[in-house]
Design a protein around this motif. Structure first.
Motif, PDB file in Angstrom:
ATOM      1  N   GLY A 294       0.798  -1.220   0.000  1.00 60.29           N
ATOM      2  CA  GLY A 294       0.000   0.000   0.000  1.00 60.29           C
ATOM      3  C   GLY A 294       0.825   1.263   0.000  1.00 60.29           C
ATOM      4  N   ASP A 295       1.797   1.349   0.903  1.00 58.93           N
ATOM      5  CA  ASP A 295       2.634   2.562   0.945  1.00 58.93           C
ATOM      6  C   ASP A 295       4.037   2.312   0.406  1.00 58.93           C
ATOM      7  OD1 ASP A 295       3.694   1.024   2.940  1.00 58.93           O
ATOM      8  OD2 ASP A 295       3.242   2.407   4.583  1.00 58.93           O
ATOM      9  N   GLY A 296       4.265   1.111  -0.186  1.00 58.73           N
ATOM     10  CA  GLY A 296       5.550   0.833  -0.814  1.00 58.73           C
ATOM     11  C   GLY A 296       6.722   0.958   0.126  1.00 58.73           C
ATOM     12  N   SER A 297       6.626   0.272   1.276  1.00 57.05           N
ATOM     13  CA  SER A 297       7.692   0.398   2.265  1.00 57.05           C
ATOM     14  C   SER A 297       7.910  -0.916   3.010  1.00 57.05           C
ATOM     15  CB  SER A 297       7.362   1.499   3.272  1.00 57.05           C
ATOM     16  OG  SER A 297       6.293   1.090   4.123  1.00 57.05           O
ATOM     17  N   VAL A 298       9.014  -0.971   3.735  1.00 56.21           N
ATOM     18  CA  VAL A 298       9.278  -2.051   4.677  1.00 56.21           C
ATOM     19  C   VAL A 298       9.663  -1.402   6.002  1.00 56.21           C
ATOM     20  CG1 VAL A 298      11.695  -2.254   3.898  1.00 56.21           C
ATOM     21  CG2 VAL A 298      10.668  -4.092   5.238  1.00 56.21           C
ATOM     22  N   ARG A 299       9.070  -1.894   7.088  1.00 60.12           N
ATOM     23  CA  ARG A 299       9.395  -1.399   8.418  1.00 60.12           C
ATOM     24  C   ARG A 299      10.302  -2.429   9.093  1.00 60.12           C
ATOM     25  NH1 ARG A 299       6.463  -1.278  13.755  1.00 60.12           N
ATOM     26  NH2 ARG A 299       7.054   0.678  14.796  1.00 60.12           N
ATOM     27  N   VAL A 300      11.493  -2.008   9.432  1.00 58.97           N
ATOM     28  CA  VAL A 300      12.481  -2.881  10.075  1.00 58.97           C
ATOM     29  C   VAL A 300      12.408  -2.615  11.573  1.00 58.97           C
ATOM     30  CG1 VAL A 300      14.904  -3.589  10.118  1.00 58.97           C
ATOM     31  CG2 VAL A 300      13.922  -2.633   8.023  1.00 58.97           C
ATOM     32  N   ARG A 301      12.141  -3.663  12.351  1.00 60.14           N
ATOM     33  CA  ARG A 301      11.877  -3.464  13.780  1.00 60.14           C
ATOM     34  C   ARG A 301      12.556  -4.549  14.610  1.00 60.14           C
ATOM     35  NH1 ARG A 301       7.852  -4.791  17.698  1.00 60.14           N
ATOM     36  NH2 ARG A 301       7.221  -3.010  18.993  1.00 60.14           N
ATOM     37  N   ALA A 302      13.046  -4.176  15.801  1.00 59.61           N
ATOM     38  CA  ALA A 302      13.665  -5.129  16.721  1.00 59.61           C
ATOM     39  C   ALA A 302      13.377  -4.711  18.146  1.00 59.61           C
ATOM     40  CB  ALA A 302      15.169  -5.213  16.493  1.00 59.61           C
ATOM     41  N   GLY A 303      13.406  -5.678  19.059  1.00 60.83           N
ATOM     42  CA  GLY A 303      13.219  -5.400  20.472  1.00 60.83           C
ATOM     43  C   GLY A 303      11.846  -5.804  20.964  1.00 60.83           C
ATOM     44  N   TYR A 304      11.643  -5.667  22.287  1.00 61.60           N
ATOM     45  CA  TYR A 304      10.383  -6.027  22.929  1.00 61.60           C
ATOM     46  C   TYR A 304       9.971  -4.912  23.898  1.00 61.60           C
ATOM     47  CZ  TYR A 304      11.241 -10.807  21.306  1.00 61.60           C
ATOM     48  OH  TYR A 304      11.466 -11.922  20.533  1.00 61.60           O
ATOM     49  N   GLY A 305       8.652  -4.802  24.127  1.00 53.51           N
ATOM     50  CA  GLY A 305       8.155  -3.860  25.121  1.00 53.51           C
ATOM     51  C   GLY A 305       8.551  -2.440  24.802  1.00 53.51           C
ATOM     52  N   ASP A 306       9.136  -1.778  25.809  1.00 51.65           N
ATOM     53  CA  ASP A 306       9.570  -0.388  25.616  1.00 51.65           C
ATOM     54  C   ASP A 306      10.935  -0.287  24.959  1.00 51.65           C
ATOM     55  OD1 ASP A 306       7.253   0.592  26.783  1.00 51.65           O
ATOM     56  OD2 ASP A 306       8.102   0.515  28.806  1.00 51.65           O
ATOM     57  N   ASP A 307      11.682  -1.403  24.966  1.00 53.73           N
ATOM     58  CA  ASP A 307      13.027  -1.387  24.387  1.00 53.73           C
ATOM     59  C   ASP A 307      12.952  -1.830  22.921  1.00 53.73           C
ATOM     60  OD1 ASP A 307      14.269  -0.656  26.831  1.00 53.73           O
ATOM     61  OD2 ASP A 307      14.109  -2.736  27.500  1.00 53.73           O
ATOM     62  N   VAL A 308      12.595  -0.911  22.065  1.00 56.41           N
ATOM     63  CA  VAL A 308      12.412  -1.230  20.653  1.00 56.41           C
ATOM     64  C   VAL A 308      13.083  -0.172  19.786  1.00 56.41           C
ATOM     65  CG1 VAL A 308      10.238  -2.489  20.988  1.00 56.41           C
ATOM     66  CG2 VAL A 308      10.206  -0.010  20.602  1.00 56.41           C
ATOM     67  N   ALA A 309      13.317  -0.555  18.539  1.00 54.43           N
ATOM     68  CA  ALA A 309      13.844   0.378  17.539  1.00 54.43           C
ATOM     69  C   ALA A 309      13.210   0.013  16.212  1.00 54.43           C
ATOM     70  CB  ALA A 309      15.364   0.290  17.462  1.00 54.43           C
ATOM     71  N   ALA A 310      12.952   0.991  15.374  1.00 59.60           N
ATOM     72  CA  ALA A 310      12.325   0.734  14.087  1.00 59.60           C
ATOM     73  C   ALA A 310      12.785   1.763  13.064  1.00 59.60           C
ATOM     74  CB  ALA A 310      10.802   0.759  14.208  1.00 59.60           C
ATOM     75  N   GLN A 311      12.793   1.363  11.805  1.00 62.69           N
ATOM     76  CA  GLN A 311      13.120   2.269  10.709  1.00 62.69           C
ATOM     77  C   GLN A 311      12.330   1.829   9.477  1.00 62.69           C
ATOM     78  OE1 GLN A 311      17.297   2.757   9.855  1.00 62.69           O
ATOM     79  NE2 GLN A 311      16.927   3.850   7.938  1.00 62.69           N
ATOM     80  N   ARG A 312      11.817   2.794   8.720  1.00 63.71           N
ATOM     81  CA  ARG A 312      11.031   2.498   7.531  1.00 63.71           C
ATOM     82  C   ARG A 312      11.845   2.856   6.289  1.00 63.71           C
ATOM     83  NH1 ARG A 312       5.772   1.224   7.056  1.00 63.71           N
ATOM     84  NH2 ARG A 312       5.366   1.824   9.228  1.00 63.71           N
TER      85      ARG A 312
END
Length: 379
Positions: free
Chosen positions: A293-311
């Motif tokens: 739909g938006d032509g992207s991939v979301r890269v995500r790691a971690g659990y709970g509050d300790d997370v990081a993500a980049q699109r």
């Protein structure tokens, strides 16, 4: 024995032959380098029963002879020698190395206890040295490191017609690279396969990368294990002992019928995985959420509050959305093995196979592919 050589050539020869020295060995003489001089040539050899390395260099030989000296000690000496010519001589049981007014003395090892160096098998064909080094490096990342399963610690070379296929697998991933190869006249017949220790083959391939062409010697009639494979480029020759067995076939594994296809910029994805992985616990996966739909991939790691993500921008064909998770170290190994900017990912879904390859034009030859198992656990 007495000879004189340029410091650079002498140090390079010692360093190259020292690649075959064992880290530790119950046989003391295997820690030695064999130096031989005759008719204006110096030959330096190392051997540990699994690998032999031999290199020739120009030298002024005042007296021919042979001497066996502690290899790592000689290597350390070469690193600190001053610039200029190096003079070496055997005086009784003492080997001297002199350059620029600095002199070193080395005790020698018993020559009669040193094993005979293996004979290089006859040449079977040749391959571009730089391409071969690149190919071995691309697949060696998928080789196993568990010595209790020696077959999976190897890289397999398959020679058929004018094509070489280099492959490796540790059961969780499978990397394959194909490249052109020039067989010797009369080296036809059916395909020939040989399995070699990944670490040793990688070292040999990299050390010969600037030789222009590497001649590969083998006896195709020998059994799959127990034989020798020779590599020769310029003045350098190396022999590696084969591993017993062969890798399982990958043909059906690489057939991902009905897969969703994603395309993304390889370097950007690798950087995003490396970045978000800093918050991942040990053995924690990295999740990739692809969206058409938006032509992207979301890269995500971690659990709970300790997370990081980049699109990141990404294309998706065959589904509106797909989510897969990977071991971050395995995924980075795969991503870093590709040379081109564009990456094609064929995805079956969570916990199933994923096939990575370079983005190529329709019908173009795909030379490098890397199969990964995605993990069932999603972030």
């Amino acid at each position: 024995m007495e000879f004189r050589a340029e410091r650079g050539a002498f140090a390079e020869a010692v360093a190259w032959a020292a690649r075959a020295l064992p880290a530790r060995s119950p046989v003391p003489v295997l820690g030695g380098l064999l130096l031989e001089t005759d008719a204006g040539r110096l030959t330096v050899s190392g051997f540990d029963f699994e690998t032999a390395a031999r290199i020739e260099a120009d030298a002024e030989t005042a007296a021919s002879g042979r001497v066996l000296v502690l290899g790592r000690r000689l290597l350390d000496i070469c690193r600190v020698l001053p610039e200029g010519p190096v003079s070496c001589a055997l005086e009784g049981t003492r080997f001297t190395v002199e350059a620029g007014g600095t002199e070193f003395g080395l005790s020698t090892l018993p020559l009669d206890e040193y094993p005979a160096l293996p004979v290089t098998p006859p040449s079977y064909g040749a391959v571009d040295a730089a391409a071969f080094a690149t190919a071995v490096g691309q697949v060696a990342v998928a080789a196993g490191r568990d010595d209790t399963l020696p077959v999976l610690t190897g890289v397999q070379l398959r020679l058929e017609g004018e094509e070489m296929t280099v492959s490796a697998s540790d059961r969780y991933r499978y990397a394959v690279r194909r490249l052109p190869w020039k067989p010797e006249a009369g080296a036809g017949g059916g395909p020939v396969e040989t399995l070699l220790p990944a670490r040793r083959l990688l070292d040999v391939a990299r050390s010969l990368a600037r030789c222009g062409s590497v001649r590969i010697g083998l006896d195709p009639s020998a059994s799959a294990g127990g034989g020798l494979v020779g590599f020769e480029g310029g003045p350098m020759r190396s022999v590696v002992r084969r591993l017993d067995g062969r890798l399982p076939g990958y043909g059906s594994l690489f057939e991902l019928t009905g897969a969703t296809v994603a395309e993304v910029e390889c370097g950007a994805l690798a950087e995003a995985v490396r970045r978000v992985s800093v918050v991942a616990e040990a053995n924690s996966p990295v999740r990739l959420d692809f969206s058409a739909g938006d032509g992207s991939v979301r890269v995500r790691a971690g659990y709970g509050d300790d997370v990081a993500a980049q699109r990141l921008p990404a294309g998706l064909t065959g589904a509106e959305e797909v989510t897969v998770s990977f071991n971050p170290a395995y995924l980075l190994d795969a991503l870093n093995s590709f040379e081109g900017p564009g990456l094609r990912m064929e995805l079956l879904g969570a916990g199933q196979r994923a096939l990575l390859s370079a983005v190529a034009e329709e019908g173009a030859f795909v030379s490098h592919r890397h199969l990964l198992m995605s993990v069932k656990q999603l972030v």
